[in-house]
Scaffold this motif. Structure first.
Motif, PDB file in Angstrom:
ATOM      1  N   LEU A  67       0.831  -1.204   0.000  1.00 46.58           N
ATOM      2  CA  LEU A  67       0.000   0.000   0.000  1.00 46.58           C
ATOM      3  C   LEU A  67       0.874   1.266   0.000  1.00 46.58           C
ATOM      4  CD1 LEU A  67      -3.074   0.599   0.116  1.00 46.58           C
ATOM      5  CD2 LEU A  67      -2.813   0.893   2.579  1.00 46.58           C
ATOM      6  N   ALA A  70       2.562   1.620  -3.440  1.00 48.24           N
ATOM      7  CA  ALA A  70       1.604   2.061  -4.470  1.00 48.24           C
ATOM      8  C   ALA A  70       1.305   3.548  -4.332  1.00 48.24           C
ATOM      9  CB  ALA A  70       0.325   1.242  -4.386  1.00 48.24           C
ATOM     10  N   ALA A  71       1.287   4.029  -3.095  1.00 49.65           N
ATOM     11  CA  ALA A  71       1.008   5.451  -2.876  1.00 49.65           C
ATOM     12  C   ALA A  71       2.161   6.314  -3.374  1.00 49.65           C
ATOM     13  CB  ALA A  71       0.751   5.709  -1.392  1.00 49.65           C
ATOM     14  N   ILE A  73       4.880   5.412  -5.755  1.00 51.20           N
ATOM     15  CA  ILE A  73       5.495   5.326  -7.085  1.00 51.20           C
ATOM     16  C   ILE A  73       4.459   5.197  -8.198  1.00 51.20           C
ATOM     17  CG2 ILE A  73       7.614   4.315  -6.149  1.00 51.20           C
ATOM     18  CD1 ILE A  73       6.769   1.649  -7.468  1.00 51.20           C
ATOM     19  N   ASP A  74       4.878   5.594  -9.413  1.00 50.23           N
ATOM     20  CA  ASP A  74       3.967   5.563 -10.557  1.00 50.23           C
ATOM     21  C   ASP A  74       4.526   4.713 -11.688  1.00 50.23           C
ATOM     22  OD1 ASP A  74       6.003   7.231 -11.253  1.00 50.23           O
ATOM     23  OD2 ASP A  74       4.784   9.029 -11.466  1.00 50.23           O
ATOM     24  N   ILE A  75       5.228   3.642 -11.307  1.00 52.26           N
ATOM     25  CA  ILE A  75       5.625   2.628 -12.284  1.00 52.26           C
ATOM     26  C   ILE A  75       5.127   1.286 -11.745  1.00 52.26           C
ATOM     27  CG2 ILE A  75       7.643   3.891 -13.135  1.00 52.26           C
ATOM     28  CD1 ILE A  75       9.380   1.946 -11.415  1.00 52.26           C
ATOM     29  N   PRO A  76       4.991   0.294 -12.623  1.00 55.35           N
ATOM     30  CA  PRO A  76       4.431  -0.983 -12.169  1.00 55.35           C
ATOM     31  C   PRO A  76       5.363  -1.745 -11.235  1.00 55.35           C
ATOM     32  CG  PRO A  76       4.929  -1.039 -14.529  1.00 55.35           C
ATOM     33  CD  PRO A  76       5.247   0.328 -14.072  1.00 55.35           C
ATOM     34  N   PHE A  77       4.767  -2.533 -10.350  1.00 53.26           N
ATOM     35  CA  PHE A  77       5.592  -3.395  -9.504  1.00 53.26           C
ATOM     36  C   PHE A  77       4.930  -4.738  -9.225  1.00 53.26           C
ATOM     37  CE2 PHE A  77       3.596  -2.925  -5.274  1.00 53.26           C
ATOM     38  CZ  PHE A  77       2.829  -1.778  -5.459  1.00 53.26           C
ATOM     39  N   LEU A  93      -3.164  -7.311  -4.626  1.00 59.60           N
ATOM     40  CA  LEU A  93      -3.656  -6.557  -5.791  1.00 59.60           C
ATOM     41  C   LEU A  93      -4.547  -5.407  -5.346  1.00 59.60           C
ATOM     42  CD1 LEU A  93      -4.481  -9.412  -8.353  1.00 59.60           C
ATOM     43  CD2 LEU A  93      -2.418  -8.012  -8.231  1.00 59.60           C
ATOM     44  N   LYS A  94      -5.374  -5.676  -4.340  1.00 59.42           N
ATOM     45  CA  LYS A  94      -6.263  -4.628  -3.827  1.00 59.42           C
ATOM     46  C   LYS A  94      -5.480  -3.459  -3.275  1.00 59.42           C
ATOM     47  CE  LYS A  94     -10.875  -6.096  -2.847  1.00 59.42           C
ATOM     48  NZ  LYS A  94     -11.710  -6.951  -2.025  1.00 59.42           N
ATOM     49  N   GLY A  96      -2.695  -2.421  -4.407  1.00 55.98           N
ATOM     50  CA  GLY A  96      -2.020  -1.655  -5.445  1.00 55.98           C
ATOM     51  C   GLY A  96      -0.888  -2.346  -6.182  1.00 55.98           C
ATOM     52  N   ALA A  97      -0.605  -3.633  -5.850  1.00 49.54           N
ATOM     53  CA  ALA A  97       0.407  -4.360  -6.633  1.00 49.54           C
ATOM     54  C   ALA A  97      -0.143  -4.574  -8.043  1.00 49.54           C
ATOM     55  CB  ALA A  97       0.727  -5.696  -5.982  1.00 49.54           C
ATOM     56  N   ASP A  98       0.723  -4.516  -9.039  1.00 53.88           N
ATOM     57  CA  ASP A  98       0.267  -4.737 -10.415  1.00 53.88           C
ATOM     58  C   ASP A  98       0.292  -6.206 -10.774  1.00 53.88           C
ATOM     59  OD1 ASP A  98       0.106  -1.906 -11.595  1.00 53.88           O
ATOM     60  OD2 ASP A  98       1.933  -1.945 -10.403  1.00 53.88           O
ATOM     61  N   LYS A  99       1.296  -6.904 -10.248  1.00 58.06           N
ATOM     62  CA  LYS A  99       1.429  -8.328 -10.552  1.00 58.06           C
ATOM     63  C   LYS A  99       1.888  -9.041  -9.288  1.00 58.06           C
ATOM     64  CE  LYS A  99       4.225  -7.054 -14.271  1.00 58.06           C
ATOM     65  NZ  LYS A  99       5.167  -7.335 -15.362  1.00 58.06           N
TER      66      LYS A  99
ATOM     67  N   ASN B  11      -7.177  -3.242 -10.522  1.00 60.96           N
ATOM     68  CA  ASN B  11      -6.368  -2.468  -9.600  1.00 60.96           C
ATOM     69  C   ASN B  11      -6.788  -0.996  -9.622  1.00 60.96           C
ATOM     70  OD1 ASN B  11      -4.320  -1.029  -8.341  1.00 60.96           O
ATOM     71  ND2 ASN B  11      -2.675  -2.198  -9.287  1.00 60.96           N
ATOM     72  N   LYS B  13      -6.663   0.867  -6.806  1.00 59.18           N
ATOM     73  CA  LYS B  13      -5.911   1.569  -5.768  1.00 59.18           C
ATOM     74  C   LYS B  13      -4.861   2.484  -6.383  1.00 59.18           C
ATOM     75  CE  LYS B  13      -6.157   1.265  -1.385  1.00 59.18           C
ATOM     76  NZ  LYS B  13      -7.347   1.834  -0.755  1.00 59.18           N
ATOM     77  N   SER B  14      -4.122   1.960  -7.362  1.00 59.26           N
ATOM     78  CA  SER B  14      -3.064   2.759  -7.984  1.00 59.26           C
ATOM     79  C   SER B  14      -3.639   3.989  -8.669  1.00 59.26           C
ATOM     80  CB  SER B  14      -2.309   1.924  -9.021  1.00 59.26           C
ATOM     81  OG  SER B  14      -1.659   0.870  -8.379  1.00 59.26           O
ATOM     82  N   PHE B  17      -4.462   6.496  -6.012  1.00 62.36           N
ATOM     83  CA  PHE B  17      -3.231   7.137  -5.538  1.00 62.36           C
ATOM     84  C   PHE B  17      -2.713   8.145  -6.557  1.00 62.36           C
ATOM     85  CE2 PHE B  17      -2.316   3.333  -2.622  1.00 62.36           C
ATOM     86  CZ  PHE B  17      -2.608   4.050  -1.477  1.00 62.36           C
ATOM     87  N   ARG B  21      -2.062  12.054  -5.899  1.00 61.17           N
ATOM     88  CA  ARG B  21      -0.807  12.779  -6.135  1.00 61.17           C
ATOM     89  C   ARG B  21      -1.059  14.050  -6.943  1.00 61.17           C
ATOM     90  NH1 ARG B  21       1.499   7.318  -6.444  1.00 61.17           N
ATOM     91  NH2 ARG B  21       1.049   7.236  -8.659  1.00 61.17           N
ATOM     92  N   GLU B 176      -1.844   5.722 -14.830  1.00 54.46           N
ATOM     93  CA  GLU B 176      -1.474   5.726 -13.409  1.00 54.46           C
ATOM     94  C   GLU B 176      -0.159   4.983 -13.154  1.00 54.46           C
ATOM     95  OE1 GLU B 176      -3.686   3.835 -14.837  1.00 54.46           O
ATOM     96  OE2 GLU B 176      -3.985   1.923 -13.809  1.00 54.46           O
ATOM     97  N   LYS B 177       0.328   4.264 -14.170  1.00 59.43           N
ATOM     98  CA  LYS B 177       1.585   3.518 -14.025  1.00 59.43           C
ATOM     99  C   LYS B 177       2.621   3.990 -15.019  1.00 59.43           C
ATOM    100  CE  LYS B 177       0.619   0.887 -10.677  1.00 59.43           C
ATOM    101  NZ  LYS B 177       1.497   0.733  -9.500  1.00 59.43           N
TER     102      LYS B 177
END
Lengths: 254, 194
Positions: A67, A70-71, A73-77, A93-94, A96-99, B11, B13-14, B17, B21, B176-177
């Motif tokens: 969480l 996700a708050a 960064i703005d790249i996938p993780f 996933l809920k 904010g994880a992408d994978k 997803n 949540k992202s 967020f 931001r 968002e990503k």
């Protein structure tokens, strides 16, 4: 053009980064969020968080960390480490994880791959495969490469693809930690065997190892830990070198 | 208020967020009244087209979305579902934009996963975003080039990564990503006049 991805991997224990990091600009080198933010600024294309903690609090600590990442960064993780059920995946996933990346659990219960792909979509299911070459045969290993199985790497990769995985993270136990380069021969063979993206892992020591794994190993992405954490390779410099070698990479001008 | 349509797909949540931001608060909702009264609506999506359409139908959202009057932004599967039809499970979409969603050929790795450059950028969403900027994409199905195409990318051929028709916008990538450029696109969407 789709670019090749550079992926720093952060080992996490009890919500903190494990291996030492040597980043000049960090206030707290043990804080995964701060490290992740720094990598995002350096134009890492993606991040992997591998949780190696074994406490009862593990699930909650990891969910909290996801969480916070996700708050920030703005790249996938991607998040991996001990994930073994739909419920585990759902909370990550809920938050904010992408994978998510599954490893031993997929070998023990291959149906989990199908179930996750069906419920959440193939795009978020990464299957991590640790394998070791023994007498010319690549055998899948479990528990961080400690426990051998009878599974053949290429057969297993095919099965994983057919069950709905969206990506494979292949770590060669022969190369991991050696800093002598990635397992390019096996990677290239994997690329011919399956049609989902492949992340190369294990063996990164210098810039030419990345060039080789993209050119010879036909990898879609390359993952490394210590060379990035200790500043031995800077991501912007690495990407510039790759570009010089006509390898498509994402370089954003500010 | 920005409404993010909540139908249990993906997803969100992202996305919340990313809006935070930008200093914007959002409401995750499947409530018709809340969605109708929002200044802007974001329609996310992940997973399979068939199950997503079923969920939309379950909440009555398949009737609501095409009738919205404020700016609507479909993201990823949300963009694909703006179209009439998807080859993914032979599913009927919302039909706002004429066109069929197709699967990438096996000459390339499927899904496409990663950062791809976008070009032929048109319209207010891409204000200040230069051609050949990179955006993050994860998808196995794509929208071919259409009259409504406002950005393209190349993966075994040119295809649509953004669509616009009237108040309906769609992007195949995940703003968002997608780092700063993605943030700029979201800001452009938030800045659209009603």
């Amino acid at each position: 053009m789709l670019t090749k991805r550079i992926i720093p991997c952060l080992d996490i224990k009890d919500g903190r980064t494990v291996k030492g990091v040597n980043f000049v600009d960090l206030r707290d080198a043990g804080d995964p969020v701060e490290l992740a933010t720094q990598y995002a600024l350096e134009q890492a294309d993606e991040l992997v968080f591998l949780d190696i903690s074994a406490t009862e609090q593990k699930r909650k600590t990891l969910a909290d960390l996801v969480l916070r990442v996700a708050a920030a960064i703005d790249i996938p993780f991607t998040v991996g480490g001990g994930i073994s059920s739909i419920a585990d995946v759902e909370v990550l996933l809920k938050n904010g994880a992408d994978k998510v990346s599954i490893n031993s659990a997929a070998v023990k219960n291959p149906d989990l791959i199908n179930e996750l792909a069906l419920q959440f979509g193939s795009q978020c299911v990464v299957v991590a495969i640790d394998a070791k070459q023994i007498e010319n045969q690549w055998k899948v290993h479990l528990v961080g490469g400690k426990v051998p199985t009878e599974l053949d790497l290429f057969e297993w990769a095919k099965e994983v693809e057919s069950r709905g995985a969206g990506e494979i993270l292949f770590t060669s136990m022969n190369h991991d930690g050696t800093k002598q380069g990635f397992a390019n021969h096996a990677l290239a063979q994997l690329s011919e065997t399956i049609n989902i993206p492949i992340i190369a892992s294990g063996g990164a020591g210098n810039v030419s190892h990345f060039i080789d794994t993209f050119k010879e190993g036909k990898a879609d992405a390359a993952l490394a830990a210590s060379v990035f954490h200790f500043g031995e390779i800077s991501i912007p410099e690495l990407k510039n070198e790759l570009k010089q070698q006509q390898i498509a990479v994402r370089i954003e001008t500010l | 208020m920005i409404a993010i349509i909540d139908y249990g797909a993906g997803n969100t949540k992202s996305l919340q967020f990313a809006l935070e931001r930008l200093g914007v608060s959002s409401l995750l909702t499947s409530n018709e009244r809340e969605i109708r009264s929002a200044d802007k609506v974001i329609f996310p999506g992940q997973g399979a087209a068939g199950s997503a359409m079923k969920k939309l139908h379950h909440y009555g959202l398949d009737k609501l979305i095409p009738n919205l009057k404020q700016p609507v932004l479909g993201i990823c599967l949300g963009m694909q579902l703006l179209c009439e039809h998807s080859e993914e499970g032979d599913v009927k979409g919302l039909g706002i934009i004429k066109g069929t969603v197709k699967r990438f050929s096996n000459q390339v790795k499927v899904p496409q996963m990663g950062w791809n450059s976008i070009h032929d950028l048109k319209g207010p969403l891409f204000e200040g975003i230069s051609s050949n900027s990179y955006m993050y994409l994860v998808h196995s199905f794509y929208v071919p080039q259409l009259e409504e195409t406002v950005a393209t990318s190349n993966y075994n051929g040119e295809y649509s990564v953004a669509l616009q028709k009237d108040n309906f916008y769609g992007v195949q990538f995940h703003p968002e990503k997608s780092s700063r450029k993605g943030q700029l696109l979201l800001r452009n969407f938030l800045n659209l006049s009603q």
